[in-house]
Design a protein around this motif. Structure first.
Motif, PDB file in Angstrom:
ATOM      1  N   ILE A 105      -2.252  -3.127  -3.423  1.00 20.81           N
ATOM      2  CA  ILE A 105      -3.515  -3.646  -2.899  1.00 20.81           C
ATOM      3  C   ILE A 105      -4.666  -2.688  -3.180  1.00 20.81           C
ATOM      4  O   ILE A 105      -5.821  -3.065  -3.065  1.00 20.81           O
ATOM      5  N   ASP A 106      -4.332  -1.443  -3.535  1.00 22.05           N
ATOM      6  CA  ASP A 106      -5.339  -0.413  -3.786  1.00 22.05           C
ATOM      7  C   ASP A 106      -4.653   0.756  -4.479  1.00 22.05           C
ATOM      8  O   ASP A 106      -3.424   0.801  -4.569  1.00 22.05           O
ATOM      9  N   ASP A 107      -5.436   1.723  -4.915  1.00 26.31           N
ATOM     10  CA  ASP A 107      -4.861   2.957  -5.437  1.00 26.31           C
ATOM     11  C   ASP A 107      -4.116   3.666  -4.316  1.00 26.31           C
ATOM     12  O   ASP A 107      -4.473   3.511  -3.135  1.00 26.31           O
ATOM     13  N   PRO A 108      -3.102   4.467  -4.670  1.00 27.17           N
ATOM     14  CA  PRO A 108      -2.391   5.208  -3.622  1.00 27.17           C
ATOM     15  C   PRO A 108      -3.336   6.143  -2.867  1.00 27.17           C
ATOM     16  O   PRO A 108      -4.240   6.731  -3.463  1.00 27.17           O
ATOM     17  N   LEU A 109      -3.122   6.250  -1.579  1.00 27.62           N
ATOM     18  CA  LEU A 109      -3.852   7.207  -0.759  1.00 27.62           C
ATOM     19  C   LEU A 109      -3.070   8.513  -0.809  1.00 27.62           C
ATOM     20  O   LEU A 109      -1.944   8.575  -0.325  1.00 27.62           O
ATOM     21  N   ILE A 110      -3.632   9.520  -1.443  1.00 28.23           N
ATOM     22  CA  ILE A 110      -2.981  10.817  -1.550  1.00 28.23           C
ATOM     23  C   ILE A 110      -3.712  11.794  -0.649  1.00 28.23           C
ATOM     24  O   ILE A 110      -4.890  12.090  -0.857  1.00 28.23           O
ATOM     25  N   CYS A 111      -3.012  12.269   0.364  1.00 31.21           N
ATOM     26  CA  CYS A 111      -3.567  13.197   1.343  1.00 31.21           C
ATOM     27  C   CYS A 111      -3.089  14.602   0.965  1.00 31.21           C
ATOM     28  O   CYS A 111      -1.938  14.951   1.200  1.00 31.21           O
ATOM     29  N   ARG A 112      -3.979  15.367   0.367  1.00 31.49           N
ATOM     30  CA  ARG A 112      -3.626  16.700  -0.116  1.00 31.49           C
ATOM     31  C   ARG A 112      -3.843  17.751   0.967  1.00 31.49           C
ATOM     32  O   ARG A 112      -4.869  17.727   1.644  1.00 31.49           O
ATOM     33  N   GLY A 113      -2.870  18.647   1.090  1.00 34.41           N
ATOM     34  CA  GLY A 113      -2.978  19.727   2.067  1.00 34.41           C
ATOM     35  C   GLY A 113      -2.652  19.230   3.466  1.00 34.41           C
ATOM     36  O   GLY A 113      -1.998  18.215   3.660  1.00 34.41           O
ATOM     37  N   GLY A 125       0.854  -1.174   0.000  1.00 31.85           N
ATOM     38  CA  GLY A 125       0.000   0.000   0.000  1.00 31.85           C
ATOM     39  C   GLY A 125       0.888   1.221   0.000  1.00 31.85           C
ATOM     40  O   GLY A 125       2.019   1.187   0.502  1.00 31.85           O
ATOM     41  N   LEU A 126       0.395   2.315  -0.563  1.00 33.12           N
ATOM     42  CA  LEU A 126       1.170   3.544  -0.675  1.00 33.12           C
ATOM     43  C   LEU A 126       0.332   4.712  -0.201  1.00 33.12           C
ATOM     44  O   LEU A 126      -0.813   4.865  -0.618  1.00 33.12           O
ATOM     45  N   PHE A 127       0.915   5.514   0.684  1.00 33.23           N
ATOM     46  CA  PHE A 127       0.244   6.753   1.095  1.00 33.23           C
ATOM     47  C   PHE A 127       1.206   7.916   0.947  1.00 33.23           C
ATOM     48  O   PHE A 127       2.401   7.785   1.175  1.00 33.23           O
ATOM     49  N   ILE A 128       0.651   9.049   0.505  1.00 33.82           N
ATOM     50  CA  ILE A 128       1.448  10.221   0.167  1.00 33.82           C
ATOM     51  C   ILE A 128       0.839  11.445   0.811  1.00 33.82           C
ATOM     52  O   ILE A 128      -0.368  11.677   0.714  1.00 33.82           O
ATOM     53  N   SER A 129       1.689  12.230   1.450  1.00 35.20           N
ATOM     54  CA  SER A 129       1.287  13.532   1.961  1.00 35.20           C
ATOM     55  C   SER A 129       1.698  14.560   0.914  1.00 35.20           C
ATOM     56  O   SER A 129       2.887  14.733   0.645  1.00 35.20           O
ATOM     57  N   ALA A 130       0.720  15.206   0.312  1.00 31.89           N
ATOM     58  CA  ALA A 130       0.993  16.054  -0.846  1.00 31.89           C
ATOM     59  C   ALA A 130       0.621  17.504  -0.598  1.00 31.89           C
ATOM     60  O   ALA A 130      -0.507  17.809  -0.240  1.00 31.89           O
ATOM     61  N   ILE A 139      -2.952  17.453   6.934  1.00 28.20           N
ATOM     62  CA  ILE A 139      -3.508  16.144   7.293  1.00 28.20           C
ATOM     63  C   ILE A 139      -4.757  16.341   8.148  1.00 28.20           C
ATOM     64  O   ILE A 139      -4.751  17.082   9.123  1.00 28.20           O
ATOM     65  N   THR A 140      -5.826  15.666   7.762  1.00 23.88           N
ATOM     66  CA  THR A 140      -7.111  15.786   8.447  1.00 23.88           C
ATOM     67  C   THR A 140      -7.471  14.465   9.124  1.00 23.88           C
ATOM     68  O   THR A 140      -6.838  13.425   8.885  1.00 23.88           O
ATOM     69  N   ALA A 141      -8.516  14.513   9.918  1.00 23.18           N
ATOM     70  CA  ALA A 141      -9.015  13.297  10.558  1.00 23.18           C
ATOM     71  C   ALA A 141      -9.449  12.278   9.500  1.00 23.18           C
ATOM     72  O   ALA A 141      -9.262  11.074   9.666  1.00 23.18           O
ATOM     73  N   ASP A 142     -10.012  12.752   8.401  1.00 19.56           N
ATOM     74  CA  ASP A 142     -10.424  11.849   7.327  1.00 19.56           C
ATOM     75  C   ASP A 142      -9.217  11.154   6.694  1.00 19.56           C
ATOM     76  O   ASP A 142      -9.275   9.963   6.396  1.00 19.56           O
ATOM     77  N   HIS A 143      -8.123  11.896   6.497  1.00 20.60           N
ATOM     78  CA  HIS A 143      -6.902  11.280   5.973  1.00 20.60           C
ATOM     79  C   HIS A 143      -6.428  10.158   6.899  1.00 20.60           C
ATOM     80  O   HIS A 143      -6.027   9.081   6.438  1.00 20.60           O
ATOM     81  N   LEU A 144      -6.443  10.423   8.199  1.00 20.37           N
ATOM     82  CA  LEU A 144      -5.990   9.426   9.164  1.00 20.37           C
ATOM     83  C   LEU A 144      -6.894   8.197   9.150  1.00 20.37           C
ATOM     84  O   LEU A 144      -6.412   7.064   9.254  1.00 20.37           O
ATOM     85  N   THR A 145      -8.190   8.415   9.008  1.00 23.59           N
ATOM     86  CA  THR A 145      -9.131   7.300   8.913  1.00 23.59           C
ATOM     87  C   THR A 145      -8.838   6.451   7.677  1.00 23.59           C
ATOM     88  O   THR A 145      -8.829   5.214   7.739  1.00 23.59           O
ATOM     89  N   GLN A 146      -8.578   7.109   6.562  1.00 22.49           N
ATOM     90  CA  GLN A 146      -8.262   6.388   5.326  1.00 22.49           C
ATOM     91  C   GLN A 146      -6.936   5.630   5.454  1.00 22.49           C
ATOM     92  O   GLN A 146      -6.801   4.511   4.945  1.00 22.49           O
ATOM     93  N   ALA A 147      -5.960   6.226   6.126  1.00 23.39           N
ATOM     94  CA  ALA A 147      -4.667   5.560   6.322  1.00 23.39           C
ATOM     95  C   ALA A 147      -4.829   4.323   7.212  1.00 23.39           C
ATOM     96  O   ALA A 147      -4.230   3.280   6.936  1.00 23.39           O
ATOM     97  N   ARG A 148      -5.632   4.437   8.273  1.00 22.39           N
ATOM     98  CA  ARG A 148      -5.901   3.268   9.121  1.00 22.39           C
ATOM     99  C   ARG A 148      -6.551   2.146   8.301  1.00 22.39           C
ATOM    100  O   ARG A 148      -6.209   0.971   8.433  1.00 22.39           O
ATOM    101  N   ALA A 149      -7.491   2.536   7.448  1.00 21.78           N
ATOM    102  CA  ALA A 149      -8.185   1.546   6.617  1.00 21.78           C
ATOM    103  C   ALA A 149      -7.217   0.858   5.656  1.00 21.78           C
ATOM    104  O   ALA A 149      -7.327  -0.348   5.415  1.00 21.78           O
TER     105      ALA A 149
END
Length: 129
Positions: free
Chosen positions: A95-103, A67-72, A105-115
């Protein structure tokens, strides 16, 4: 980290790219990569990790799920594209598309990263990946 360890059925290591080595990839059944977007590219630290480990693990690892997550600060697509290209060379499979967290970091970004972490851990436990 929270998502991957929440299921309790997998062993997890959390390492900075500069600390990680080929032996960590050989140990792993799956990997979560995280990077900031730097000038439309992945971080120098993660690129250095790939440079240090590629030939050491070439032909020794099964195609690992990742899995890949990016702070952008921008759009993150460049960092995602370059990282995915490198990982194809390792024969890793997303396993999925990259999680790109723009701007910021929000609570929603953290929820998506946990998922994302939960998805990888659960998939490994169930033998899906």
């Amino acid at each position: 980290m929270e998502g991957a360890t929440g299921t309790g059925g997998v062993s997890v290591r959390r390492l900075w790219a500069k600390e990680a080595a080929a032996c960590d990839l050989l140990w792993a059944d799956g990997v979560l990569f995280g990077t900031p977007e730097n000038l439309g590219y992945l971080s120098g630290g993660l690129k250095d990790f790939f440079d240090r480990t590629y030939y050491a693990v070439q032909d020794l690892i099964q195609p690992l799920p990742y899995g890949l997550f990016i702070s952008a600060g921008n759009d993150g697509r460049g960092a995602a594209q370059h990282t995915r290209r490198i990982l194809r060379g390792y024969a890793m499979r997303p396993i999925d598309d990259p999680l790109i967290c723009r701007g910021a970091i929000t609570a929603d970004h953290l929820t998506q990263a946990r998922a994302l972490g939960e998805t990888l851990a659960t998939g490994l436990e169930l033998g899906i990946f």
